[in-house]
Design an enzyme around this catalytic site. Structure first.
Site, PDB file in Angstrom:
ATOM      1  N   CYS A  98      -5.569  -7.128 -12.028  1.00 33.59           N
ATOM      2  CA  CYS A  98      -4.040  -6.641 -11.745  1.00 33.59           C
ATOM      3  C   CYS A  98      -3.540  -7.471 -10.689  1.00 33.59           C
ATOM      4  CB  CYS A  98      -4.238  -5.217 -11.478  1.00 33.59           C
ATOM      5  SG  CYS A  98      -2.562  -4.522 -10.875  1.00 33.59           S
ATOM      6  N   HIS A 203       3.523  -0.663 -11.459  1.00 33.09           N
ATOM      7  CA  HIS A 203       3.870  -2.184 -11.952  1.00 33.09           C
ATOM      8  C   HIS A 203       5.365  -2.434 -11.684  1.00 33.09           C
ATOM      9  CE1 HIS A 203      -0.479  -2.175 -14.004  1.00 33.09           C
ATOM     10  NE2 HIS A 203      -0.342  -2.367 -12.714  1.00 33.09           N
ATOM     11  N   LEU A 205       8.713  -5.494 -11.561  1.00 34.17           N
ATOM     12  CA  LEU A 205       9.343  -6.879 -10.954  1.00 34.17           C
ATOM     13  C   LEU A 205      10.227  -6.656 -10.205  1.00 34.17           C
ATOM     14  CD1 LEU A 205      10.312  -9.811 -13.302  1.00 34.17           C
ATOM     15  CD2 LEU A 205      11.861  -9.049 -11.989  1.00 34.17           C
ATOM     16  N   GLU A 206      10.293  -7.368  -9.046  1.00 32.14           N
ATOM     17  CA  GLU A 206      11.262  -7.214  -7.901  1.00 32.14           C
ATOM     18  C   GLU A 206      11.791  -8.450  -7.639  1.00 32.14           C
ATOM     19  OE1 GLU A 206      10.108  -3.166  -5.668  1.00 32.14           O
ATOM     20  OE2 GLU A 206       9.775  -5.180  -4.275  1.00 32.14           O
ATOM     21  N   HIS A 234       4.309  -7.610 -10.029  1.00 35.11           N
ATOM     22  CA  HIS A 234       3.000  -6.950  -9.894  1.00 35.11           C
ATOM     23  C   HIS A 234       2.605  -6.178 -11.401  1.00 35.11           C
ATOM     24  CE1 HIS A 234       0.722  -2.994  -8.709  1.00 35.11           C
ATOM     25  NE2 HIS A 234      -0.187  -4.194  -8.838  1.00 35.11           N
ATOM     26  N   HIS A 399      -4.333  -5.332  -0.090  1.00 29.42           N
ATOM     27  CA  HIS A 399      -3.480  -5.487  -1.444  1.00 29.42           C
ATOM     28  C   HIS A 399      -2.058  -4.678  -1.442  1.00 29.42           C
ATOM     29  CE1 HIS A 399      -4.400  -1.789  -3.195  1.00 29.42           C
ATOM     30  NE2 HIS A 399      -3.966  -2.001  -4.309  1.00 29.42           N
ATOM     31  N   ALA A 401       0.317  -0.716  -0.112  1.00 33.50           N
ATOM     32  CA  ALA A 401       0.491   0.372   0.985  1.00 33.50           C
ATOM     33  C   ALA A 401      -0.579   1.355   0.959  1.00 33.50           C
ATOM     34  CB  ALA A 401       1.702   0.667   1.065  1.00 33.50           C
ATOM     35  N   GLY A 402      -1.046   1.894  -0.556  1.00 34.27           N
ATOM     36  CA  GLY A 402      -1.425   2.887  -0.709  1.00 34.27           C
ATOM     37  C   GLY A 402      -0.882   4.048  -0.853  1.00 34.27           C
ATOM     38  N   LYS A 475      11.108  -1.185 -13.123  1.00 30.42           N
ATOM     39  CA  LYS A 475      10.023  -0.520 -13.132  1.00 30.42           C
ATOM     40  C   LYS A 475       9.720   0.044 -14.492  1.00 30.42           C
ATOM     41  CE  LYS A 475       7.979   1.917  -9.921  1.00 30.42           C
ATOM     42  NZ  LYS A 475       7.215   0.809  -9.260  1.00 30.42           N
TER      43      LYS A 475
END
Lengths: 476, 102
Positions: A98, A203, A205-206, A234, A399, A401-402, A475
């Site tokens: 990922c 996951h 695409l932005e 992502h 990697h 924010a969490g 998303k």
């Protein structure tokens, strides 16, 4: 997290000394508030990792660490095969490789805003996302084998993207040592219709814009400038990676006693690197890495097709593509010795500093780009690998924010429609087939990525280069 | 089925291995359901499972995923070994539980 178990060894490093079954110390990079906010489980899990055979230096957790299966998310650990070291399916995670890729455009944020809604709509049509979505690509067995061996290189050969993209991808787009022929029929079957799909969960695409540049020279070296529109993707190895994870977690957990390994947690399932099982997993896991690299290459191409319809002739140039769920053979200086080790990064990004031989030549003066995704309503970051991270964290950084709360709690606090409306009022267009999925991914359900990257910088893991803000979010 | 308490003389690790071997049929069932869900693009609702050692037979019924109607939020991707539970509930129902990676 109870701070009493730690010794503060540096302003942003907290160590659990070697004790009990631990073979090495455990170090968490954080400031005091971040550390206090972490789950108690992170401390327990990082101590468990420190007890695995053949671990060297220390078990590390990044500033965005949180509870995971076996290894904490944000966990980093290296193992020496000559010292009985292990490779762990739990240490790589289910979503093998990922990762995140970032592409630049010659467009401005205003160019995007002028056509934002229709561009978002067309991107959502072109990028298969969500549960049960299938791509337009369907692989037969021979094509599957070629993809699993070739990764993004295979995708470029099939017409997805440009040959020069490969230079800007870890491993030049193709992970060597993949054993496609050993990947199970089930894993292949799960992937045969999923190439070029985004999946669900976190996951995305932005389409983003560069909101702030903190390091002008490095940003220019990466091809970034304030106000510029960029694309971040992502995604990982989709069903194939998860099937491999499922199969090898089980096999490694059951085989551990036979290998003389006393697992403190079955999710730490592992096998000696030199064992048949360890070698078999490494080959298959590398095929999973190639699957993820190919998938992100295809997704970028699909996005490029849409952009070309709206902005004819526009180029999407790859800044970098970097994974955060991997195990890789690397060379590090450990306790004054050069060691060849297998570095597990689970929810942690490789962050090699300037002049490292394993990063693209054009990027070498600045350090490796470290791409850190935030939530869809806040911000993402581009960092640059810091040479100090080599000694501090085996060349690793954070990697993301969490999560600050569970998906269940987020879905109780917010509605998908409400989040989409709120974000629209802030100039962010969200497209998703699942309103509940949007609620579960609400910006408020995540910790502050700004604090995470600030601490990463202060801890010497990676330097902040640029802050990116979302405009369009696709998303699953 | 033995309860975990009955193994109190064992170390945590030995107990973990015993529990895994005992519960793996349930884990295998979840992994199989996820595989079928992914490859058939279906959502399942009713289950009939007979377990003797490995699952001997499993019948799951459901329907094809309709993104608009079901609006599934997450994609079940893998069955983990976290919080594995196999237990009989009131009314005679059996529960096979594991945390699912999404």
């Amino acid at each position: 997290m109870d701070l009493a178990q730690f010794e503060q060894t540096a302003p942003f490093a907290w160590q659990i000394p070697k004790q009990g079954a631990m073979r090495v110390p455990a170090t968490i990079f954080a400031d005091e508030p971040l550390l206090k906010d972490m789950d108690e489980k992170v401390g327990e899990q990082i101590r468990n990792v420190a007890s695995l055979p053949g671990i060297v230096a220390a078990a590390y957790a990044m500033p965005d660490a949180h509870w995971g299966y076996g290894f904490p998310i944000g966990g980093v650990a290296a193992f020496d095969a000559e010292e009985g070291g292990v490779v762990s399916a739990g240490g790589v995670g289910f979503d093998i490789s990922c990762g995140v890729r970032l592409l630049t455009t010659a467009l401005s944020a205003d160019d995007i805003r002028a056509t934002q809604e229709t561009l978002a709509h067309e991107l959502s049509r072109a990028i298969p996302a969500g549960v049960g979505s299938r791509g337009r690509i369907h692989l037969d067995q021979a094509q599957m084998s070629a993809m699993l061996s070739g990764g993004a290189g295979w995708a470029v050969e099939q017409g997805y993207g440009k040959p020069e993209d490969l230079e800007r991808i870890e491993e030049h787009g193709t992970m060597a040592g993949a054993t496609a022929n050993v990947v199970s029929e089930k894993a292949r079957r799960r992937q045969q219709d999923e190439m070029g799909t985004l999946g669900a969960g976190n996951h995305y695409l932005e389409v983003q814009f560069v909101d702030q540049v903190l390091d002008v020279e490095t940003a220019e070296g990466y091809g970034l400038h304030a106000g510029q529109a960029v694309i971040m993707i992502h995604c990982g190895s989709r069903g194939l990676g998860h099937q491999i994870g499922t199969e090898y977690l089980r096999e490694m957990a059951l085989a551990a006693p036979g290998h003389g390994i006393d697992l403190p947690d079955p999710e730490l399932a592992c096998a000696p690197i030199v064992s048949e099982l360890g070698q078999r997993y490494l080959g298959v896991m590398r095929a999973g890495i190639n699957c993820a690299l190919a998938n992100r290459q295809i997704l970028a191409h699909l996005a490029g097709d849409v952009f070309d319809r709206f902005f004819p002739g526009v180029r999407l140039d790859l800044v970098y593509d970097v994974s955060h769920n991997t195990c890789k053979a690397e060379t590090h200086q450990i306790d004054g010795e050069t060691k060849h080790v297998f570095v597990h990064r689970k929810g942690a990004t490789r962050a090699f500093g300037p002049d490292h031989a394993n990063i693209p030549e054009a990027l070498r003066p600045f350090g490796q780009p470290v791409l850190v995704g935030g939530s869809m309503g806040t911000e993402s970051w581009v960092l640059a690998g810091d040479a100090r991270s080599e000694a501090g964290s085996l060349g690793s950084a954070c990697h993301g924010a969490g999560r600050a709360m569970s998906r269940h709690k987020a879905a109780k606090l917010w509605t998908g429609s409400g989040i989409i409306k709120d974000l629209a009022e802030r100039g962010i267009t969200v497209k998703s087939p699942s309103k509940r999925g949007v609620a579960e991914e609400a910006p408020g359900a995540y910790k502050s990525v700004a604090r995470v990257v600030e601490v990463a910088e202060k801890a010497g893991l990676a330097r902040r280069v640029a802050r990116l803000k979302p405009m369009i979010c696709i998303k699953g | 089925m033995r309860s975990t308490e009955s193994g109190s003389a064992q170390s945590d690790s030995e107990l973990g291995n015993w529990k895994l071997r005992t519960y793996f049929p349930a884990l295998a069932l979840h992994a199989t359901l996820i595989y079928e869900l992914a490859t058939r693009r279906m959502l399942f609702r009713d289950f009939q499972v007979e377990i003797v050692g490995e699952p001997q037979s499993t019948r799951a019924t459901g329907e094809a995923v309709d993104t608009q109607r079901h609006a599934p939020a997450v994609e079940p991707n893998g069955a983990t070994m976290t919080d594995l539970v196999v237990a009989q509930r009131a009314g005679g129902w059996w529960v096979a539980q594991s945390v699912i990676d999404i």
